[in-house]
Design a protein around this motif. Structure first.
Motif, PDB file in Angstrom:
ATOM      1  N   ALA A  24      49.393 -25.805 -20.654  1.00 25.68           N
ATOM      2  CA  ALA A  24      48.091 -26.160 -20.110  1.00 25.68           C
ATOM      3  C   ALA A  24      48.104 -27.525 -19.441  1.00 25.68           C
ATOM      4  N   GLN A  28      42.599 -28.915 -18.820  1.00 35.00           N
ATOM      5  CA  GLN A  28      42.324 -27.818 -19.736  1.00 35.00           C
ATOM      6  C   GLN A  28      42.307 -28.303 -21.184  1.00 35.00           C
ATOM      7  N   LEU A  55      41.589 -20.509 -22.140  1.00 36.05           N
ATOM      8  CA  LEU A  55      41.302 -21.204 -20.884  1.00 36.05           C
ATOM      9  C   LEU A  55      42.471 -21.069 -19.914  1.00 36.05           C
ATOM     10  N   LYS A  56      43.663 -21.219 -20.434  1.00 39.97           N
ATOM     11  CA  LYS A  56      44.863 -21.105 -19.608  1.00 39.97           C
ATOM     12  C   LYS A  56      45.004 -19.690 -19.047  1.00 39.97           C
ATOM     13  N   THR A  61      39.991 -24.227 -14.962  1.00 37.77           N
ATOM     14  CA  THR A  61      40.444 -25.610 -14.833  1.00 37.77           C
ATOM     15  C   THR A  61      39.308 -26.629 -14.802  1.00 37.77           C
ATOM     16  N   ALA A  66      34.850 -24.065 -17.758  1.00 35.11           N
ATOM     17  CA  ALA A  66      35.175 -24.021 -19.183  1.00 35.11           C
ATOM     18  C   ALA A  66      33.924 -23.861 -20.030  1.00 35.11           C
TER      19      ALA A  66
END
Length: 78
Positions: A24, A28, A55-56, A61, A66
């Motif tokens: 990441a 992130q 998230l990855k 990003t 997020a």
């Protein structure tokens, strides 16, 4: 009086491990930390790593993306 959150060695280890494990970006990692603290009210290393992986894998990003993702998944509320 100081503001902020102080991370212990264990938390810093999880953060470093999570970033390397997930591959990441710094952004992130920062977003995952913020969401983890907001959702758990403390730093939970395994929760952080799982969220960071999400998230990855979603290619998220930006902070806006997020937090929108976290809201859509019911992790946090507005």
């Amino acid at each position: 009086m100081e503001k902020g959150f102080v991370f212990g060695e264990e938390a810093l280890g999880f953060i470093s491990f999570g970033q390397m494990y997930a591959g990441a970006s710094d952004e992130q990692v920062i977003h995952a930390i913020e969401i983890t603290l907001k959702a758990q009210l403390q730093f939970d290393g395994s929760y952080f790593v799982a969220l960071l992986e999400q998230l990855k894998s979603e290619g998220i990003t930006s902070k806006k993306q997020a937090f929108q993702y976290a809201q859509n998944k019911g992790i946090i509320s507005v």
